[in-house]
Design a protein around this motif. Structure first.
Motif, PDB file in Angstrom:
ATOM      1  N   HIS A  65     -23.942  24.373  17.696  1.00 13.51           N
ATOM      2  CA  HIS A  65     -24.861  25.349  17.114  1.00 13.51           C
ATOM      3  C   HIS A  65     -25.381  24.825  15.776  1.00 13.51           C
ATOM      4  O   HIS A  65     -24.592  24.503  14.888  1.00 13.51           O
ATOM      5  N   ALA A  68     -29.177  26.096  10.934  1.00 10.78           N
ATOM      6  CA  ALA A  68     -30.573  26.554  10.889  1.00 10.78           C
ATOM      7  C   ALA A  68     -31.423  25.505  11.598  1.00 10.78           C
ATOM      8  O   ALA A  68     -31.140  24.310  11.502  1.00 10.78           O
ATOM      9  N   LYS A  70     -31.606  29.266  13.366  1.00 10.30           N
ATOM     10  CA  LYS A  70     -30.689  30.024  14.212  1.00 10.30           C
ATOM     11  C   LYS A  70     -31.127  29.922  15.670  1.00 10.30           C
ATOM     12  O   LYS A  70     -32.314  29.949  15.982  1.00 10.30           O
TER      13      LYS A  70
END
Length: 163
Positions: A65, A68, A70
Motif C-alpha cells: 500500500h 500516498a 491513497k
C-alpha cells in the motif's frame, strides 16, 4: 507432457522461506528479502503472488500500500528464479498484473527497467506527472484510463529502511 509455468496464485502460508531463497538468488543478496520482511511486519503488504514451474516457486511479486496517493499500490520486488529467467515468466506475471490494475481501476507504481515493464503494459509516459523520491526516468504506472495523474508518491517506510 508440457513442462512449464503454472498459473500465478497468491502466496500460501508456509512458502515464505522458499520466496526468501528465490529473492536472495535472483538479486544476489538479502536486500529484497529484507524489504519483503519489513513490508509484512509493518502491515504495508497488500498481497504477494507466486508463479510455480515444475512444482516449485519460480516467480514472485509483492504489492504494498502506498502512503500516498491513497488506494495506490507499489510493485516491489519482482523476481524470477535465475534458472527460469529469459523464458517469458516475468513478462507473463507483469502482463496479468497490469491487466488486473486496469480492470480493477487500481493504480500500480513500479520502479524498474522501462523496456521490460512497458512490454507488460506499464507506462513511463503516464508517470511523468508524478513527483517521487526515486527517478521518474524509471517510474511507471499501470491502471485505469490513459491520463497522466499529477500526484506526489509516498512509499511505505520499509522502502527507506531496507537495503
Amino acid at each position: 507432457m508440457l513442462i512449464g509455468p503454472d498459473f500465478s496464485r497468491e502466496l500460501r502460508r508456509g512458502e515464505e522461506d522458499e520466496v526468501e531463497a528465490l529473492l536472495r538468488s535472483a538479486f544476489d543478496g538479502a536486500a529484497e528479502a529484507e524489504l519483503v520482511r519489513a513490508l509484512r511486519k509493518t502491515g504495508a503488504m497488500a498481497g504477494e503472488s507466486v508463479a510455480t514451474w515444475d512444482g516449485r516457486i519460480a516467480g514472485y511479486y509483492a504489492l504494498s500500500h502506498m502512503v500516498a496517493p491513497k488506494g495506490w499500490l507499489c510493485l516491489a520486488p519482482v523476481a524470477v528464479s535465475p534458472d527460469r529467467q529469459g523464458r517469458g515468466l516475468g513478462r507473463r506475471m507483469m502482463g496479468m498484473l497490469s491487466e488486473w490494475a486496469r480492470l480493477s481501476q487500481t493504480y500500480v507504481v513500479v520502479l524498474g527497467q522501462v523496456a521490460f515493464y512497458e512490454r507488460a503494459g506499464f507506462s513511463q509516459a503516464r508517470a511523468q506527472g508524478l513527483t517521487s523520491p526515486y527517478p521518474l526516468a524509471h517510474t511507471m504506472i499501470a491502471g485505469p484510463g490513459t491520463d497522466v495523474p499529477v500526484s506526489a508518491l509516498q512509499y511505505p517506510k520499509a522502502f527507506a529502511t531496507s537495503g
